[in-house]
Design a protein around this motif. Structure first.
Motif, short mmCIF file in Angstrom:
data_model
loop_
_atom_site.label_atom_id
_atom_site.label_comp_id
_atom_site.label_asym_id
_atom_site.label_seq_id
_atom_site.Cartn_x
_atom_site.Cartn_y
_atom_site.Cartn_z
N ARG A 6 0.82 -1.20 0.00
CA ARG A 6 0.00 0.00 0.00
C ARG A 6 0.87 1.26 0.00
O ARG A 6 0.57 2.23 -0.66
CB ARG A 6 -0.95 -0.01 1.20
CG ARG A 6 -2.16 0.84 0.94
CD ARG A 6 -3.18 0.71 2.05
NE ARG A 6 -3.52 -0.67 2.32
CZ ARG A 6 -3.44 -1.21 3.53
NH1 ARG A 6 -3.06 -0.51 4.55
NH2 ARG A 6 -3.76 -2.46 3.70
N GLN A 15 -6.46 5.02 -6.27
CA GLN A 15 -7.81 5.39 -6.74
C GLN A 15 -8.24 4.49 -7.89
O GLN A 15 -9.36 4.04 -7.95
CB GLN A 15 -7.83 6.85 -7.19
CG GLN A 15 -7.60 7.85 -6.10
CD GLN A 15 -8.78 7.94 -5.15
OE1 GLN A 15 -9.90 8.15 -5.56
NE2 GLN A 15 -8.52 7.76 -3.86
N GLY A 18 -8.89 0.88 -6.53
CA GLY A 18 -10.15 0.89 -5.78
C GLY A 18 -11.33 1.00 -6.73
O GLY A 18 -12.31 0.26 -6.62
N GLY A 19 -11.23 1.92 -7.67
CA GLY A 19 -12.32 2.11 -8.62
C GLY A 19 -12.62 0.83 -9.38
O GLY A 19 -13.77 0.44 -9.51
N LEU A 20 -11.57 0.16 -9.83
CA LEU A 20 -11.79 -1.06 -10.61
C LEU A 20 -12.34 -2.19 -9.75
O LEU A 20 -13.23 -2.93 -10.19
CB LEU A 20 -10.48 -1.50 -11.27
CG LEU A 20 -10.08 -0.69 -12.50
CD1 LEU A 20 -8.71 -1.12 -13.00
CD2 LEU A 20 -11.12 -0.85 -13.60
N VAL A 21 -11.83 -2.32 -8.52
CA VAL A 21 -12.31 -3.38 -7.63
C VAL A 21 -13.83 -3.25 -7.42
O VAL A 21 -14.55 -4.24 -7.45
CB VAL A 21 -11.58 -3.33 -6.27
CG1 VAL A 21 -12.31 -4.17 -5.23
CG2 VAL A 21 -10.16 -3.82 -6.43
N PHE A 22 -14.27 -2.02 -7.26
CA PHE A 22 -15.69 -1.85 -6.96
C PHE A 22 -16.58 -1.78 -8.18
O PHE A 22 -17.78 -1.99 -8.09
CB PHE A 22 -15.90 -0.59 -6.10
CG PHE A 22 -15.54 -0.81 -4.67
CD1 PHE A 22 -16.44 -1.42 -3.81
CD2 PHE A 22 -14.30 -0.44 -4.17
CE1 PHE A 22 -16.12 -1.64 -2.48
CE2 PHE A 22 -13.97 -0.67 -2.85
CZ PHE A 22 -14.88 -1.27 -2.00
N THR A 23 -16.03 -1.44 -9.33
CA THR A 23 -16.93 -1.27 -10.47
C THR A 23 -16.84 -2.39 -11.51
O THR A 23 -17.62 -2.39 -12.45
CB THR A 23 -16.69 0.07 -11.19
OG1 THR A 23 -15.31 0.18 -11.47
CG2 THR A 23 -17.13 1.24 -10.33
N PHE A 24 -15.93 -3.36 -11.31
CA PHE A 24 -15.80 -4.36 -12.39
C PHE A 24 -17.09 -5.15 -12.67
O PHE A 24 -17.36 -5.46 -13.82
CB PHE A 24 -14.60 -5.30 -12.14
CG PHE A 24 -14.86 -6.41 -11.17
CD1 PHE A 24 -14.64 -6.23 -9.83
CD2 PHE A 24 -15.36 -7.63 -11.61
CE1 PHE A 24 -14.91 -7.24 -8.92
CE2 PHE A 24 -15.62 -8.65 -10.71
CZ PHE A 24 -15.41 -8.45 -9.35
N PRO A 25 -17.95 -5.43 -11.63
CA PRO A 25 -19.18 -6.14 -12.00
C PRO A 25 -20.01 -5.34 -13.00
O PRO A 25 -20.56 -5.89 -13.95
CB PRO A 25 -19.94 -6.28 -10.68
CG PRO A 25 -18.95 -6.04 -9.62
CD PRO A 25 -17.90 -5.16 -10.19
N ILE A 27 -18.91 -3.07 -15.12
CA ILE A 27 -18.26 -3.01 -16.44
C ILE A 27 -18.63 -4.26 -17.24
O ILE A 27 -19.02 -4.18 -18.40
CB ILE A 27 -16.73 -2.87 -16.30
CG1 ILE A 27 -16.40 -1.57 -15.57
CG2 ILE A 27 -16.05 -2.91 -17.66
CD1 ILE A 27 -14.95 -1.37 -15.24
N VAL A 299 -18.31 17.26 1.26
CA VAL A 299 -17.03 16.55 1.09
C VAL A 299 -16.03 17.07 2.12
O VAL A 299 -15.94 18.25 2.33
CB VAL A 299 -16.47 16.74 -0.34
CG1 VAL A 299 -15.13 16.06 -0.47
CG2 VAL A 299 -17.45 16.17 -1.33
#
Lengths: 299, 314
Positions: A6, A15, A18-25, A27, A299
């Motif tokens: 890390r 980023q 993390g983005g890919l881990v959470f959005t791959f389903p 995609i 934010v």
């Protein structure tokens, strides 16, 4: 070990991972179950679809289907304009009413549970097969008749408003609001729910601080509630537009349904829905761009 | 007037105003429902008897009995309930997960993917119906199965696959709602978790998810209701199987056919036939909605509690 990895990653890389881990389903799903059929339907819209015993065959039409929809079909253009004006004129009413209703339902009073329950009922009653069965149904038509009683109230209002000499268009709009009140209320269930959940997530301490400072209810609404809800106003605007564009009661979709099975054929129906979709997409992009300038994120 | 009196007066006026508004709005919502309920107990003659308005003169359960038999109600209820529960749980899980990813990670793809989620909403499902059907009828992941496509139509797979990938009916909306929820949450909690050495997934499941409960409940309610009432996808992927929406659509004509076949005298004229389907449909509609209302009542309680709990936590 995990720690060392890390540390060696930059903020930016983290980023992306993390983005890919959470959005791959999404995609995967979007590509397989949306984009692929969508591209196929574009192809269908440029062809004449002929169904045979052993599957289907395509006959190239170019833009012929589009030309037919826009220039030759008897009622496509008219229904198109109707369905868009309907949506745009009811949009501010739906948003206004649902914000108002959510604010009321968020107050503490006796019978609040029952009131909430009733106001969310349209979420259940206004969808799918229930909505579909309403059309051509005796009980529903009777309910519509009693809603038309509002029409006479509308006429009376017309006279009164005529006396104070408001511009014609304002009068028409106000009368429209009253005569369509039933539809507005029935189309607002989801939006009320979204607003209410948003209201609940505003911490009570903010209001307490405002009370200590001596803020009025009005100030509290505009300076705390409204900005905190602004992301959800955007959500609701987008939802309302989409809902009225894709509901089974939408006159243009009914026309398209008709065309695809009994009329000019599937290719023309695809071309019609493509035109409609493109217009809605552009409209949403414009609305989104305008409103998101005013949205406040915590934010 | 003292300040205290003034305050009391305002509160009385606002109570009256609130009550009036709520009663008016409730009436508009409930009235068609009540009409439906009262019609469902009528027989065909009473329907066009002007003197019968709200309460049937001879209330009858005939319509309900007809629906019970011709919808094959217990079976349809079971099928619909199972499918709906599976689909809505999976959809909520997937959309929360994806929504979080869109809300919290800034990279080139995040804006684009959100745009695509909304884009998938704007396309009316009617438009991709035939290609989607063919896709599942001859399921073949871009040729991986090498010319031996499997037929997934008639199984739960089309529903499961679209649900776990956040691409089912209106899932773009759920993703969007969850994204807005996570974006509205303060970042400090999450950063604290990272500083304490929590990984991406631990932080999501143990820190962010518990605070997202109001959003989860809202999305679950939508997902459940829309799947329950859905006839579009169930007709497409499950044609021939008995689900409540399909059963409701056909119940009146099925009942009429049976009567025609068994009772020669009762051959119906057009008007009587219309009225007959009206009373049957109304009873059927009540039977489709009632389980939903019961679940809604139970959820509503939980919903109110859960949002208030998180409201206090802030």
């Amino acid at each position: 070990m995990a720690k060392r990895i890390r540390v060696s990653l930059s903020y930016r890389q983290r980023q992306i991972i993390g983005g890919l881990v959470f959005t791959f389903p999404f995609i995967i799903g979007f590509t397989l179950f949306f984009l692929y059929p969508f591209i196929q339907s574009i192809i269908f819209s440029l062809n004449e679809l002929e169904l045979g015993a052993s599957g289907y065959s395509l006959v190239w039409q170019g833009l012929g289907n589009y030309r037919y929809a826009l220039l030759e079909h008897a009622s496509f253009n008219e229904r198109f304009v109707d369905s868009i004006t309907d949506t745009l004129s009811s949009l501010p009413m739906v948003i206004g009413f649902s914000l108002f209703a959510a604010t009321i339902l968020n107050q503490k009073f006796k019978g609040r549970g029952i009131a909430r329950m009733i106001l969310f009922l349209p979420v259940i009653l206004g969808s799918g097969v229930v909505l579909k069965m309403q059309t051509g149904d005796w009980a529903y038509i009777m309910a519509q008749d009693s809603a038309n009683a509002n029409y006479f109230a509308g006429n009376a209002l017309n006279d009164i408003l005529g006396m104070i000499r408001l511009p014609e268009s304002v009068i028409e709009y106000l009368i429209d609001v009253i005569t369509s009140s039933q539809e507005i209320i029935q189309a607002s269930g989801v939006q009320i729910l979204i607003f209410l959940a948003g209201l609940q997530s505003i911490p009570g301490s903010v209001y307490e601080a405002a009370d200590v400072e001596g803020a009025t209810t009005w100030e509290k609404f505009w300076l705390i509630t409204f900005p905190s809800l602004s992301p959800l106003i955007l959500t609701n605007v987008v939802y309302t537009v989409i809902d009225s564009f894709t509901t089974t009661r939408n006159p243009l979709l009914l026309l398209i349904e008709d065309v695809s099975f009994t009329g000019a054929g599937f290719g023309v129906a695809m071309a019609m829905s493509m035109l409609y979709f493109l217009f809605v997409a552009v409209l949403l992009i414009i609305v989104y761009a305008i409103i998101s300038r005013f949205v406040f994120y915590n934010v | 007037m003292t300040r205290l009196q003034k305050k009391r007066l305002t509160s009385i006026i606002s109570t009256i105003f609130r009550t009036a508004v709520l009663i008016g709005v409730s009436y508009v919502i409930i009235q068609p429902m009540l009409t439906r309920l009262s019609t469902s107990f009528m027989n065909v003659e009473e329907l066009y008897d002007q003197s019968v308005k709200w309460i049937a003169r001879n209330p009858t359960l005939y319509n309900y009995r007809q629906c019970w038999v011709h919808m094959n109600y217990p079976q349809a209820l079971f099928n619909t309930f199972t499918l709906t529960l599976v689909v809505s749980v999976l959809q909520v899980a997937a959309c929360t997960y994806i929504g979080y990813g869109l809300a919290r990670f800034k990279w080139a793809g995040s804006g684009l993917l959100l745009g695509l989620a909304i884009f998938s909403l704007v396309v009316p499902p009617q438009m991709i119906r035939i290609p989607l059907y063919l896709h599942f009828r001859f399921f073949d992941l871009f040729g991986i199965l090498k010319g031996n496509p499997i037929n997934l139509v008639g199984t739960y797979w089309p529903f499961i696959l679209t649900a776990i990938t956040g691409s089912g009916f209106r899932n773009g909306l759920y993703i969007y709602i969850m994204r807005q929820f996570f974006r509205g949450m303060s970042k400090e909690l999450e950063e604290a978790a990272y500083v304490d050495g929590g990984g991406l997934l631990t932080t999501f499941f143990r820190v962010m998810l518990p605070s997202a409960v109001p959003g989860l409940v809202v999305v679950f309610l939508f997902s459940f209701v829309w799947q329950w009432n859905d006839y579009f996808y169930t007709t497409m992927f499950m044609s021939g199987k008995n689900f409540l929406p399909q059963a409701l659509e056909q119940v009146a004509s099925r009942a009429a056919n049976v009567i025609h076949a068994t009772d020669r005298v009762a051959v119906m004229s057009g008007l009587v036939q219309d009225n007959f389907s009206t009373v049957i449909n109304n009873a059927g509609m009540i039977m489709v909605i009632t389980p939903l209302l019961i679940i809604y009542l139970l959820m509503q309680r939980y919903f109110v509690e859960s949002i208030e709990r998180t409201g206090l936590v802030g």
